[in-house]
Design an enzyme around this catalytic site. Structure first.
Site, PDB file in Angstrom:
ATOM      1  N   ASP A  21       0.996  -1.382  -0.153  1.00 27.06           N
ATOM      2  CA  ASP A  21      -0.182  -0.018  -0.026  1.00 27.06           C
ATOM      3  C   ASP A  21       0.949   1.247   0.117  1.00 27.06           C
ATOM      4  OD1 ASP A  21      -2.061   1.603  -0.050  1.00 27.06           O
ATOM      5  OD2 ASP A  21      -3.087   0.884   1.531  1.00 27.06           O
TER       6      ASP A  21
HETATM    7  C1  BGC Z   1      -5.016   3.258   0.160  1.00 24.77           C
HETATM    8  C2  BGC Z   1      -5.175   2.275  -0.882  1.00 24.77           C
HETATM    9  C3  BGC Z   1      -5.201   2.646  -2.198  1.00 24.77           C
HETATM   10  C4  BGC Z   1      -3.779   3.314  -2.346  1.00 24.77           C
HETATM   11  C5  BGC Z   1      -3.498   4.119  -3.651  1.00 24.77           C
HETATM   12  C6  BGC Z   1      -3.807   3.894   0.085  1.00 24.77           C
HETATM   13  O1  BGC Z   1      -3.739   5.070   0.929  1.00 24.77           O
HETATM   14  O2  BGC Z   1      -4.957   2.647   1.346  1.00 24.77           O
HETATM   15  O3  BGC Z   1      -6.495   1.565  -0.911  1.00 24.77           O
HETATM   16  O4  BGC Z   1      -5.418   1.899  -3.264  1.00 24.77           O
HETATM   17  O5  BGC Z   1      -3.904   4.422  -1.322  1.00 24.77           O
HETATM   18  O6  BGC Z   1      -4.468   5.225  -3.864  1.00 24.77           O
END
Ligand code: BGC
Length: 741
Positions: free
Chosen positions: A273
Site C-alpha cells: 500500500d
Molecule cells: C489506500 C489504498 C489505495 C492506495 C492508492 C492507499 O492510501 O489505502 O486503498 O489503493 O492508497 O491510492
C-alpha cells in the site's frame, strides 16, 4: 495466470509465456528489473511522500508502473508511450483506484453489498472495467474485501461489511466483473485485492492502527474473502498498513509467502500500500530505509508503491549480497507475467482508441444499472403507519443540505466520477412528483463540513435555518428530511468516535417531527450510524448510503414505490459507540445474557442493552413476508455423503410485490472450540407477488458444518446443530438436527 491442462502439463500458452519472459529477463539489467518493481504516482497521494519528477522517471524508465495518472485518453496514452523510449520497451502498467465505478458511479461498496445481489455487483465491476480500460488503465485497486466490525473505521464504506461468507461471494463477483474471462481482453481490468490482511480490524476503529488477532479468528472470519478473490483469479494483491502478530504486513513473510504463496498458491504479484515500505521505519521494525527494503523483499513484496525504496536501495543490497539477484528476478518475473497475461506485450495500447471512452462511458445501460443498484442498496429501517411509499400527488417538503448536490452523491473514492451527470435528489424527485413545496429545499448550511458539526455550531444560524425549514413544511403533506454525513467523513483516514447524527441535524429532525406531519428520514451515510435517540422523530427511515450517479432517480423510485426496498444490512447498526465491536456472529460466552433477563454477574452492560439497534441482515419492505416453520428432510444424519434439505414456505402477506432475501444461519451446539452463536451459510432472493407463496429450499452438506479447529484444520465434528432461517440474523425460525461422522 498459470494454467495446468488436464494431464497436469503446463499448457503451451504457459510455456510460451515462460520462454518469452525468460528471454526478456536475460536481456534486463538489474536497474531494469528494479524498475518493474517501482510504482510511482504523479499526483499527491494518501501518504506523506510524493514521487518527484514522475514524468522524467517514466521517460528514463526508472519506474515501469504508475498509479493515479489522470487526463484525457490521449494524454494517458502519451505518457504510457514513454516506455517506447526505454531500451527494452517493456510496457508500463497504469493503475487507478476504481472502487465503485469509474465515470458511472454506483453506490459505495457497503451499499452495494446490501443488495446481496452478486450478479448485479459483478455487472457494476464490469461496467467500471469497460469505462476505465477505454481510458487506458490496466489495473484497479479493488476489490477491498476487509471484513470490519467497527463502524468508527471510515473505510467500512469501501468494503462489504462484517460477514465472511457474503464478503467472499462479493469478492469473487467483483474479480470476475473486472477481469472478465480473459485478462488479455481489451476490456479486462486487473483486480487488486486489498488490503492484505486484516486491515478492517484496526483497534478502536482508528485507521492505520494496530491489529491483534488469533489465527483462529483470522482463518475463520477475516481471511476468507481474500482467499475467495484469489481463487477467482485476481492477478494482484495489496498489503495492508497494519501489523499482524507484531510484523507489519509489508514485511510479513508468514503472510506474503507462507500463507499467500505456499498455502494459497497465489501466482500474481504483491504490491505494497501507499508508502508502506518506508513506514516499516516508524513501525519500528527497520532502523533505516535500506533495512526496510530488505525486509520487504525478504517477506515477498514484489512492487513498492510510492515509497521508492526499491529503486533507491535494491541494487545496492544485491551488490552487497544482502539480497540475491534471484529475489529480484522472482519479483520481476511476477510483474512481467501479469503484464504478459494482460496482453501488453502484444499491444501495450490495446485499448487505445481516442473516441472510445466517450462512446462507452455513462451509457444508458450503465446508468440503468446504476439506478437499479442504488435503489436495491437502500435499506428501510422503519416504516410506521405505512408512511412510505409516498403518493405522487402528495405535497412534499424536501429538506436537507445535500438535496441538490451532485458531487456529494459520490464518495471519497470516486474522484473520477462525472459529477455533472449526477441526478440530484431534488431533480430525481421532481421527475416523479412536481408537487414540491420547495423548489430548492432548504439548506442548513452550504458548507458540507458543517454536517458533521466538528465543534463549529452557531446557534443563531441554526435557529434561522430551522425556521426556514419549518416554514417550508407548512403546506406540506409529508416531510422528507435528507440528513446524514457528507462524503468527506467516510473513507481512508476518516475514523470517528461519534457516529450519531450531528447535533444540528438532530435538533432539526426533532422540530420537524413536532410539526405533527409525517417525517421520512433519508440517510446519506458511509457507515452504520447510532440512531437510537433519533428514531422516535421519524416515521420512516431509509438508509441511502452514498448512492452515486443515479442518486435522485433511484431514491425517488424507492420513495414513491416504483421500487419496493429490498436492501439488507451487511453491517450491524449499534445502539451506541460503547457497544462496538458489535456483530452478529459473535462467540458464545460462559455467561450469556439476553436483553430483558435478570442477572448481575452476566456478560452485559449496566447502561445499555447487548443487542444492536439493527442487526446484520435487517431490512424492511413495503410488503410483509411470512415464514413458515422450518421442515427438515431428516434430523439424524450420518457420514460425509448425506445431504440435508431445509425447507420453508415464504408468503407475501402484504399489498406490494417485493423481493425478500431469505437467510440461512447455522450454529454448532457443542464443539471442541467455542463457536459463534450463528453463521450465515446460505441465502436466496425470492420475488413474490402479493398473496403469493413459494417454497424455499436449501441444501446442507457436511462442508457447511466445517470450521477451523484449534489446529487450524478445516473440519467438522459430529454433534447437534441448529439451523435458522429468517428475514435477518435476529428474527428467525429454528430447527435442530444431529449429524455424526
Ligand atoms: C489506500 C489504498 C489505495 C492506495 C492508492 C492507499 O492510501 O489505502 O486503498 O489503493 O492508497 O491510492
Amino acid at each position: 495466470m498459470l494454467s495446468v491442462s488436464a494431464s497436469g502439463q503446463r499448457t503451451t500458452t504457459e510455456q510460451k509465456k515462460e520462454k518469452f519472459i525468460t528471454e526478456l529477463m536475460k536481456k534486463m539489467t538489474i536497474e531494469e528489473k528494479v524498475a518493474q518493481l517501482n510504482l510511482i504516482t504523479p499526483t499527491a497521494g494518501t501518504g506523506p511522500f510524493k514521487t518527484r519528477r514522475a514524468t522524467e522517471k517514466l521517460q528514463d524508465g526508472t519506474a515501469a508502473n504508475v498509479l493515479s495518472m489522470r487526463g484525457t485518453p490521449q494524454r494517458i496514452h502519451e505518457r504510457a508511450a514513454y516506455a517506447e523510449n526505454t531500451r527494452l520497451k517493456i510496457p508500463y502498467l497504469l493503475a487507478l483506484d476504481i472502487i465503485h465505478g469509474y465515470k458511472t458511479i454506483f453506490p459505495i461498496p457497503l451499499g452495494l453489498s446490501c443488495t446481496w445481489d452478486t450478479l448485479l455487483i459483478e455487472k457494476t465491476a464490469r461496467i467500471a472495467a469497460v469505462e476505465a480500460t477505454a481510458m487506458g488503465y490496466h489495473q484497479t485497486y479493488s476489490p477491498m474485501v476487509d471484513i470490519s466490525r467497527d463502524p468508527r473505521w471510515g473505510r467500512v464504506m469501501e468494503g462489504s461489511g462484517e460477514d465472511p461468507y457474503l464478503g467472499s461471494l462479493i469478492a469473487r463477483a467483483m474479480v470476475k466483473g473486472y477481469q472478465g474471462d480473459d485478462l488479455s481482453d481489451e476490456t479486462s481490468l486487473l483486480a487488486c485485492v486489498k488490503h492484505f490482511a486484516l486491515y478492517g480490524a484496526a483497534e478502536a476503529g482508528r485507521d492505520y492502527n494496530t491489529v491483534d488477532m488469533s489465527r483462529q479468528t483470522m482463518y475463520q472470519y477475516y481471511l476468507p474473502p481474500y482467499k475467495a478473490a484469489i481463487d477467482a483469479g485476481a492477478g494482484s494483491i495489496m498489503t495492508s498498513f497494519n501489523d499482524i502478530e507484531g510484523i507489519p504486513a509489508t514485511a510479513n513473510r508468514w503472510l506474503l509467502t507462507d500463507l499467500l504463496r505456499d498455502e494459497w498458491g497465489f501466482e500474481g504479484f504483491v504490491v505494497s500500500d501507499y508508502n508502506c515500505v518506508q513506514e516499516l521505519i516508524p513501525h519500528g521494525v527497520a532502523a533505516n530505509y535500506k533495512e526496510a527494503v530488505r525486509k520487504a523483499i525478504d517477506a515477498g513484496l514484489d512492487m513498492d508503491m510510492a515509497s521508492e525504496g526499491y529503486t533507491t536501495f535494491l541494487k545496492e543490497l544485491v551488490e552487497e549480497g544482502t539480497v540475491t539477484e534471484k529475489q529480484v528476478d522472482v519479483a520481476c518475473r511476477r510483474v512481467l507475467e501479469v503484464k504478459y497475461d494482460l496482453g501488453l506485450f502484444n499491444d501495450p495500447y490495446k485499448n487505445y482508441d481516442p473516441g472510445k471512452a466517450e462512446r462507452v462511458t455513462l451509457t444508458k445501460e450503465s446508468k440503468d444499472i446504476a439506478r437499479s443498484a442504488a435503489a436495491k442498496s437502500m435499506v428501510l429501517l422503519k416504516n410506521e403507519n405505512e408512511t412510505l411509499p409516498l403518493k405522487t400527488n402528495m405535497k412534499l417538503a424536501l429538506i436537507g443540505p445535500l438535496i441538490d448536490d451532485q458531487y456529494e452523491m459520490f464518495s471519497m473514492w470516486s474522484p473520477d466520477g462525472k459529477a455533472d451527470s449526477v441526478v440530484t435528489i431534488l431533480e430525481g424527485i421532481r421527475q416523479q412528483n412536481y408537487d414540491l413545496v420547495s423548489a430548492e429545499g432548504t439548506f442548513l448550511t452550504d458548507e458540507p463540513g458543517y454536517l458533521r458539526n466538528f465543534g463549529y455550531y452557531d446557534e443563531d444560524e441554526q435557529r434561522e435555518k430551522v425556521g426556514q425549514a419549518l416554514k417550508l413544511t407548512e403546506s406540506a403533506d409529508v416531510i422528507v428530511a435528507v440528513l446524514g454525513e457528507s462524503r468527506n467523513v467516510s473513507g481512508e483516514a476518516k475514523s470517528m468516535t461519534n457516529i450519531s447524527l450531528p447535533r444540528c441535524q438532530r435538533e432539526l429532525l426533532k422540530q420537524l417531527k413536532a410539526t405533527g406531519k409525517p417525517v421520512v428520514l433519508v440517510l446519506l451515510n458511509g457507515r452504520p450510524l447510532t440512531l437510537t435517540d433519533d428514531l422516535q422523530f421519524a416515521d420512516a427511515v431509509l438508509v441511502a448510503w452514498r448512492p452515486g450517479t443515479m442518486a435522485g432517480v433511484a431514491l425517488a423510485d424507492v420513495l414513491f414505490g416504483k421500487y419496493n426496498p429490498s436492501g439488507k444490512l451487511t453491517m450491524t447498526f449499534p445502539r451506541s459507540v460503547g457497544q462496538i465491536p458489535v456483530y452478529y456472529n459473535h462467540k458464545n460466552t460462559g455467561r450469556p445474557f439476553k436483553d430483558g433477563e435478570r442477572g448481575t454477574f452476566k456478560s452485559r452492560y449496566l447502561d445499555e442493552m447487548n443487542s444492536p439497534l439493527f442487526p446484520f441482515g435487517f431490512g424492511l419492505s413495503y410488503t410483509t413476508f411470512n415464514y413458515s416453520e422450518i421442515s427438515l428432510s431428516d434430523t439424524l444424519l450420518a457420514g460425509e455423503n448425506e445431504k440435508l434439505l431445509v425447507n420453508v414456505e415464504l408468503s407475501n402477506t402484504g399489498k406490494y410485490a417485493g423481493e425478500e432475501t431469505v437467510q440461512l444461519y447455522l450454529s454448532d451446539a457443542v464443539a471442541s472450540i467455542v463457536r459463534p452463536v450463528k453463521e450465515l451459510k446460505k441465502f436466496e432472493k425470492v420475488f413474490l407477488q402479493p398473496g403469493e407463496t413459494k417454497q424455499v429450499q436449501f441444501l446442507i452438506k457436511p462442508e457447511d458444518l466445517k470450521f477451523y479447529n484449534h489446529d487450524l484444520n478445516w473440519d467438522w465434528e459430529s454433534g447437534e446443530f441448529v439451523v435458522y432461517v429468517g428475514t435477518n440474523s435476529r428474527d428467525v425460525k429454528s430447527a435442530t438436527f444431529v449429524w455424526t461422522k
